[in-house]
Design a protein around this motif. Sequence first.
Motif, mmCIF file in Angstrom:
data_model
loop_
_atom_site.group_PDB
_atom_site.id
_atom_site.type_symbol
_atom_site.label_atom_id
_atom_site.label_comp_id
_atom_site.label_asym_id
_atom_site.label_seq_id
_atom_site.Cartn_x
_atom_site.Cartn_y
_atom_site.Cartn_z
ATOM 1 N N PRO A 45 -30.531 -6.327 -20.869
ATOM 2 C CA PRO A 45 -30.721 -7.734 -20.684
ATOM 3 C C PRO A 45 -31.364 -7.972 -19.220
ATOM 4 C CG PRO A 45 -28.804 -7.301 -21.968
ATOM 5 C CD PRO A 45 -29.162 -6.052 -21.202
ATOM 6 N N PHE A 46 -30.736 -7.108 -18.379
ATOM 7 C CA PHE A 46 -31.176 -7.432 -17.031
ATOM 8 C C PHE A 46 -32.717 -6.791 -16.910
ATOM 9 C CE2 PHE A 46 -32.108 -5.104 -13.027
ATOM 10 C CZ PHE A 46 -32.210 -6.063 -11.928
ATOM 11 N N PHE A 47 -32.966 -5.703 -17.364
ATOM 12 C CA PHE A 47 -34.584 -5.371 -17.293
ATOM 13 C C PHE A 47 -35.291 -6.202 -18.274
ATOM 14 C CE2 PHE A 47 -33.180 -0.461 -17.212
ATOM 15 C CZ PHE A 47 -33.427 -0.541 -15.975
ATOM 16 N N ALA A 48 -34.750 -6.810 -19.240
ATOM 17 C CA ALA A 48 -35.542 -7.812 -19.924
ATOM 18 C C ALA A 48 -35.931 -8.859 -19.262
ATOM 19 C CB ALA A 48 -34.934 -7.858 -21.509
ATOM 20 N N HIS A 49 -34.970 -9.564 -18.482
ATOM 21 C CA HIS A 49 -34.887 -10.688 -17.723
ATOM 22 C C HIS A 49 -35.875 -10.279 -16.588
ATOM 23 C CE1 HIS A 49 -33.708 -14.164 -14.947
ATOM 24 N NE2 HIS A 49 -34.040 -12.973 -14.021
ATOM 25 N N CYS A 50 -36.077 -9.131 -15.963
ATOM 26 C CA CYS A 50 -37.141 -8.881 -15.028
ATOM 27 C C CYS A 50 -38.390 -8.993 -15.543
ATOM 28 C CB CYS A 50 -36.621 -7.575 -14.369
ATOM 29 S SG CYS A 50 -35.265 -7.711 -13.191
ATOM 30 N N GLN A 51 -38.569 -8.247 -16.578
ATOM 31 C CA GLN A 51 -39.944 -7.949 -17.184
ATOM 32 C C GLN A 51 -40.440 -9.428 -17.923
ATOM 33 O OE1 GLN A 51 -40.826 -5.084 -16.213
ATOM 34 N NE2 GLN A 51 -41.416 -4.276 -18.438
ATOM 35 N N SER A 52 -39.742 -10.333 -18.295
ATOM 36 C CA SER A 52 -40.033 -11.515 -18.843
ATOM 37 C C SER A 52 -40.743 -12.364 -17.877
ATOM 38 C CB SER A 52 -39.064 -12.439 -19.368
ATOM 39 O OG SER A 52 -38.122 -12.760 -18.304
ATOM 40 N N GLN A 53 -40.781 -12.022 -16.434
ATOM 41 C CA GLN A 53 -41.261 -12.783 -15.592
ATOM 42 C C GLN A 53 -42.635 -12.483 -15.465
ATOM 43 O OE1 GLN A 53 -39.018 -12.945 -11.520
ATOM 44 N NE2 GLN A 53 -37.672 -11.596 -12.798
ATOM 45 N N TRP A 54 -43.282 -11.279 -16.133
ATOM 46 C CA TRP A 54 -44.770 -10.968 -16.313
ATOM 47 C C TRP A 54 -44.982 -10.659 -17.462
ATOM 48 C CZ3 TRP A 54 -41.382 -8.617 -12.647
ATOM 49 C CH2 TRP A 54 -40.904 -7.597 -12.755
ATOM 50 N N GLY A 55 -44.526 -10.590 -18.390
ATOM 51 C CA GLY A 55 -44.654 -10.456 -19.854
ATOM 52 C C GLY A 55 -44.590 -8.994 -20.274
ATOM 53 N N GLY A 56 -43.829 -8.404 -19.449
ATOM 54 C CA GLY A 56 -43.395 -6.744 -19.791
ATOM 55 C C GLY A 56 -42.313 -6.651 -20.917
ATOM 56 N N GLU A 57 -42.164 -5.399 -21.684
ATOM 57 C CA GLU A 57 -41.406 -5.224 -22.528
ATOM 58 C C GLU A 57 -40.164 -4.210 -21.870
ATOM 59 O OE1 GLU A 57 -42.618 -5.012 -26.934
ATOM 60 O OE2 GLU A 57 -44.530 -4.366 -25.828
ATOM 61 N N VAL A 58 -39.189 -4.124 -22.788
ATOM 62 C CA VAL A 58 -38.159 -2.943 -22.574
ATOM 63 C C VAL A 58 -37.896 -2.295 -23.834
ATOM 64 C CG1 VAL A 58 -35.622 -2.407 -22.121
ATOM 65 C CG2 VAL A 58 -37.058 -4.398 -20.672
ATOM 66 N N ASP A 77 -27.184 -12.053 -29.265
ATOM 67 C CA ASP A 77 -26.651 -12.893 -28.275
ATOM 68 C C ASP A 77 -27.805 -13.365 -27.045
ATOM 69 O OD1 ASP A 77 -24.427 -13.233 -29.754
ATOM 70 O OD2 ASP A 77 -23.360 -11.846 -28.529
ATOM 71 N N THR A 78 -28.816 -12.841 -26.979
ATOM 72 C CA THR A 78 -29.614 -12.704 -25.910
ATOM 73 C C THR A 78 -31.184 -13.174 -26.411
ATOM 74 O OG1 THR A 78 -30.106 -10.618 -25.579
ATOM 75 C CG2 THR A 78 -28.316 -11.394 -24.113
ATOM 76 N N LYS A 79 -31.084 -14.135 -27.135
ATOM 77 C CA LYS A 79 -32.479 -14.588 -27.678
ATOM 78 C C LYS A 79 -33.533 -14.991 -26.879
ATOM 79 C CE LYS A 79 -30.245 -15.892 -31.946
ATOM 80 N NZ LYS A 79 -29.753 -16.899 -32.853
ATOM 81 N N ALA A 80 -32.936 -15.253 -25.536
ATOM 82 C CA ALA A 80 -34.167 -15.511 -24.493
ATOM 83 C C ALA A 80 -34.973 -14.237 -24.305
ATOM 84 C CB ALA A 80 -33.291 -15.813 -23.431
ATOM 85 N N TYR A 81 -34.468 -13.044 -24.534
ATOM 86 C CA TYR A 81 -35.075 -11.609 -24.152
ATOM 87 C C TYR A 81 -35.713 -11.351 -25.547
ATOM 88 C CZ TYR A 81 -32.539 -12.563 -20.061
ATOM 89 O OH TYR A 81 -32.395 -13.033 -19.005
ATOM 90 N N SER A 82 -36.958 -11.764 -25.963
ATOM 91 C CA SER A 82 -37.366 -11.236 -27.049
ATOM 92 C C SER A 82 -38.126 -10.154 -26.891
ATOM 93 C CB SER A 82 -38.378 -12.369 -27.793
ATOM 94 O OG SER A 82 -39.493 -12.792 -26.939
ATOM 95 N N ASN A 83 -38.382 -9.693 -25.806
ATOM 96 C CA ASN A 83 -39.068 -8.542 -25.152
ATOM 97 C C ASN A 83 -38.318 -7.174 -25.267
ATOM 98 O OD1 ASN A 83 -37.317 -9.306 -22.868
ATOM 99 N ND2 ASN A 83 -39.091 -8.831 -21.455
#
Length: 183
Positions: A45-58, A77-83
């Motif tokens: 989820p940490f990686f997904a959080h970072c990646q969400s800032q520029w549209g990247g995926e994990v 539980d982390t639906k904010a991270y669809s990436n």
Amino acid sequence: MVRSMSLNYNGPFNTPDFKLFHEILVELRPQLIVELGTGALGITPFFAHCQSQWGGEVWTFDLYGASEDYAQCRIADTKAYSNMRFFREDVLRFANKRVIEAISPPGRFIFCDNGCKELEMALYGPYLGPGGILACHDYGHEVDPEWAEIFMPKLGFEKYREAEAKVLDGTFEYGTSRFWRKA
């Protein structure tokens, strides 16, 4: 020039190496991070959080069903991270074709954390594209520095950065996260 972005992460980990992970990710802005070893989905989820800032995926890979069940719960539980995408696939017995194809383009990021870090580095380091970052933590515990300092340059990597981090599971007091950049 690298545009500054806020870490602004309130997940279970917030250690010095996470700050360095964030700094490197903001600098590199990879379109894809490949994580080997989902485990309890701690860093994903940490990686997904970072990646969400520029549209990247994990994309995270693990073979074991227990990890998959837990990971699916955490992803829910982390639906904010669809990436984030989880793959229940073996990445240790042989070089996984999906991983190879994912990390081959320039500027990708692979995080080796599947418990056999030296094997992961040997299997996937040759396939990482130019300018990519290979990272692992537990350096010095699960990776023999003498081996790595000889092996990684042979694959075209140079030492990039490292940071100490308190390990939360109590197996050892501090771990090191090490990053190599491929020429």
